[in-house]
Design an enzyme around this catalytic site. Structure first.
Site, PDB file in Angstrom:
ATOM      1  N   HIS A 177       0.821  -1.138  -0.015  1.00 37.36           N
ATOM      2  CA  HIS A 177      -0.061  -0.031  -0.017  1.00 37.36           C
ATOM      3  C   HIS A 177       1.060   1.200   0.031  1.00 37.36           C
ATOM      4  O   HIS A 177       0.719   2.168  -0.714  1.00 37.36           O
ATOM      5  CB  HIS A 177      -0.974   0.143   1.240  1.00 37.36           C
ATOM      6  CG  HIS A 177      -1.784   1.009   1.294  1.00 37.36           C
ATOM      7  ND1 HIS A 177      -3.082   1.302   0.915  1.00 37.36           N
ATOM      8  CD2 HIS A 177      -1.563   2.196   1.756  1.00 37.36           C
ATOM      9  CE1 HIS A 177      -3.609   2.315   1.102  1.00 37.36           C
ATOM     10  NE2 HIS A 177      -2.844   3.151   1.472  1.00 37.36           N
ATOM     11  N   GLU A 178       1.921   1.296   1.067  1.00 40.83           N
ATOM     12  CA  GLU A 178       2.828   2.573   1.019  1.00 40.83           C
ATOM     13  C   GLU A 178       3.451   2.505  -0.155  1.00 40.83           C
ATOM     14  O   GLU A 178       4.067   3.740  -0.626  1.00 40.83           O
ATOM     15  CB  GLU A 178       3.361   2.480   2.403  1.00 40.83           C
ATOM     16  CG  GLU A 178       2.469   2.425   3.679  1.00 40.83           C
ATOM     17  CD  GLU A 178       1.441   3.561   3.738  1.00 40.83           C
ATOM     18  OE1 GLU A 178       1.775   4.687   2.860  1.00 40.83           O
ATOM     19  OE2 GLU A 178       0.303   3.282   4.365  1.00 40.83           O
ATOM     20  N   HIS A 191       1.804   4.584  -2.638  1.00 43.93           N
ATOM     21  CA  HIS A 191       1.898   6.077  -2.686  1.00 43.93           C
ATOM     22  C   HIS A 191       3.334   6.509  -2.941  1.00 43.93           C
ATOM     23  O   HIS A 191       3.470   7.706  -3.591  1.00 43.93           O
ATOM     24  CB  HIS A 191       1.858   6.414  -1.155  1.00 43.93           C
ATOM     25  CG  HIS A 191       0.302   6.454  -0.450  1.00 43.93           C
ATOM     26  ND1 HIS A 191      -0.735   6.829  -1.129  1.00 43.93           N
ATOM     27  CD2 HIS A 191      -0.528   5.515   0.483  1.00 43.93           C
ATOM     28  CE1 HIS A 191      -1.789   6.773  -0.521  1.00 43.93           C
ATOM     29  NE2 HIS A 191      -1.651   5.999   0.340  1.00 43.93           N
ATOM     30  N   GLU A 234      -4.752   7.642  -3.189  1.00 43.86           N
ATOM     31  CA  GLU A 234      -5.087   6.585  -2.673  1.00 43.86           C
ATOM     32  C   GLU A 234      -5.598   5.219  -3.912  1.00 43.86           C
ATOM     33  O   GLU A 234      -5.274   4.203  -3.594  1.00 43.86           O
ATOM     34  CB  GLU A 234      -6.543   6.796  -1.714  1.00 43.86           C
ATOM     35  CG  GLU A 234      -6.809   5.637  -0.930  1.00 43.86           C
ATOM     36  CD  GLU A 234      -5.856   5.081   0.119  1.00 43.86           C
ATOM     37  OE1 GLU A 234      -4.778   6.172   0.490  1.00 43.86           O
ATOM     38  OE2 GLU A 234      -6.086   4.291   0.871  1.00 43.86           O
TER      39      GLU A 234
HETATM   40 ZN    ZN Z   1      -3.075   5.232   1.684  1.00 39.30          ZN
END
Ligand code: ZN
Length: 487
Positions: A253-254, A257, A283
């Site tokens: 997830h990170e 980003h 996101e």
């Molecule tokens: Zn996030």
């Protein structure tokens, strides 16, 4: 120097100082000594005062008046500089500094209250944060609702009304899908998952998704996050000895980003365009990496091999079982641990509650009861302790009101982008099965990431996905995937 050159030189310095402020925040959540909290709040407030003064610099108005952009990037930078200038000019400097100081302190108070399961210890601080953000919203709002003014900080162009309509369309089909699959048997991992091996796996997974560790690093935090842009984009992950998938999927997830920030064209470095277009767009990247790619059958086949190599027996013995374990739909209280089917229902709960808090329709003292009632209604189970309820997320302590809806908006954006990606990159999953997200990431980079803040978020998504923003592709993806899994 021309007005254009002067305003860009000024903007680069502002941007550099904003990066320094971000790094103070990174430090606060990773390695800062606990005893430094009050001093750090002063440091952050001081730097926020400097930034506020720069963004309200009287010369900006004159430069904005006379600057003539020669390129699309200069035009986009002017648009973003004007927006930041207009926003800062509406907020008194002492209010901006006070918000920075109080929210820095509040984060530690929230963490202590959460660890001690003590809502009462958090409420006075939360009331203070809400009062400050309401004051700021009133200054920003003009003829808008205060909550809509706050949303602009995270998703320019969105409104509670447009988001509410999208969420109303999502809810019934998400609930129907959840009710069809929740609690159906699915395998679970079991074994011994040493912290250093989890970190090794985290690095492997990050590399598989193209994270450049020469310009980044991975640390541990309670609430994983990413921080920075350009040549210094850091991520954090979490380690739970009983749950290695938490580490894996927090990392992916990170990396979504961070990969977005690393993928922005180098020519935009330290300019306003050199950051992600919005939190919703951000996101969309983190969630498409984490879910559509990271929880795909292809990638989990590769991940299964990696985990067997690092941990030995993991409680499931085939790639098929592992894929089902990764995509298990089970009851739970925690948003960040929720499966793809239920995740957005957690966000919708927060959206409604925070809108009521900012509107003044819900008193801080009634928040816990409101949360618990709503959770029971939406999820069919009671909240057993505050860390599983209203104390679970850091956001409200740091003043992030209007931020939660960008999570679901990002999932909707990701749904549209994934539909386009699968058309454009037919072998995306075959490559993932070899531990290579390269083809999928290269498409996202070219279609979206490289542009940074050149376009407004919705226009950027529509251009990249080649279709109007709609919740339909996300719902179709979820329904197909989970009805197949549980058929
Ligand atoms: Zn996030």
């Amino acid at each position: 120097m021309s007005a254009m050159e002067q305003i860009m030189a000024h903007a680069r310095q502002t941007q550099a100082l904003a990066q320094v402020l971000g790094r103070l925040g990174w430090d606060q959540e990773t390695v800062m000594p606990r005893g430094a909290a009050a001093q750090r709040a002063e440091e952050i407030a001081a730097l926020e005062t400097v930034l506020h003064a720069r963004r309200t610099d009287p010369r900006l108005a004159a430069w904005l008046e006379s600057a003539v952009p020669a390129t699309p990037a200069e035009a986009a930078n002017l648009r973003l500089i004007r927006r930041a200038h207009e926003r800062a000019s509406k907020v008194p400097a002492d209010l901006a500094a006070e918000i920075a100081r109080v929210t820095s302190l509040a984060q530690g108070i929230w963490a202590g209250a959460r660890a001690g399961e003590d809502v009462a210890a958090f409420l006075p601080t939360l009331a203070q944060v809400i009062a400050l953000r309401r004051e700021e919203a009133a200054a920003l709002a003009g003829d808008r609702a205060p909550y809509d003014a706050l949303i602009q900080d995270y998703e320019p162009g969105a409104s509670a009304e447009s988001l509410g309509r999208m969420f109303a369309a999502l809810r019934p089909r998400l609930v129907a899908l959840r009710d069809a699959v929740l609690g159906r048997p699915a395998p679970q991992l079991a074994g011994s998952f040493a912290a250093d091996r989890q970190m090794e796996l985290s690095r492997r997974v990050a590399r598989a998704f193209g994270y450049d560790l020469d310009c980044g690093r991975i640390d541990i935090a309670v609430h994983p996050f990413s921080s920075g842009s350009g040549r210094d984009v850091r991520i954090t992950t979490r380690i739970d000895p009983a749950d290695p998938l938490g580490c894996v999927y927090s990392t992916i997830h990170e990396v979504g980003h961070a990969g977005y920030e690393q993928g922005i064209a180098a020519e935009h470095l330290l300019t306003p365009v050199g950051e992600g277009a919005s939190m919703g767009v951000h996101e969309s990247q983190s969630r498409i990496y984490e879910n559509q790619l990271g929880r795909s059958r292809g990638f989990t086949d590769w991940l299964f091999g990696q985990m067997r190599e690092l941990f030995g027996e993991i409680g499931v013995s085939t790639p098929e079982e592992f894929y089902r374990a990764v995509n298990r739909v089970a009851p739970g209280h925690i948003r960040t641990e929720a499966d793809e089917v239920q995740y957005n229902l957690h966000v919708l709960l927060r959206f409604d509650l925070e809108r009521a808090l900012i509107a003044g329709d819900l008193a801080v003292g009634d928040l816990e009861a409101a949360w618990n009632d709503r959770f029971a209604a939406d999820f069919g189970m009671a909240v057993d302790r505050p860390s599983n309820g209203m104390l679970q997320d850091v956001h409200w302590s740091v003043g992030l009101f209007g931020y939660f809806p960008t999570y679901t908006l990002g999932n909707v954006y990701a749904g549209g982008l994934f539909a386009a990606l699968t058309q454009a990159v037919p072998d995306w999953e075959g490559a993932l099965a070899r531990g290579d997200a390269g083809p999928a990431v290269a498409w996202l980079r070219g279609a979206l990431q490289v542009h940074g803040g050149m376009s407004e978020p919705r226009a950027l998504i529509e251009q990249a996905s080649g279709a109007p923003v709609s919740e339909a592709p996300l719902l179709a993806y979820l329904e197909t995937k989970f009805r197949d899994l549980y058929a």
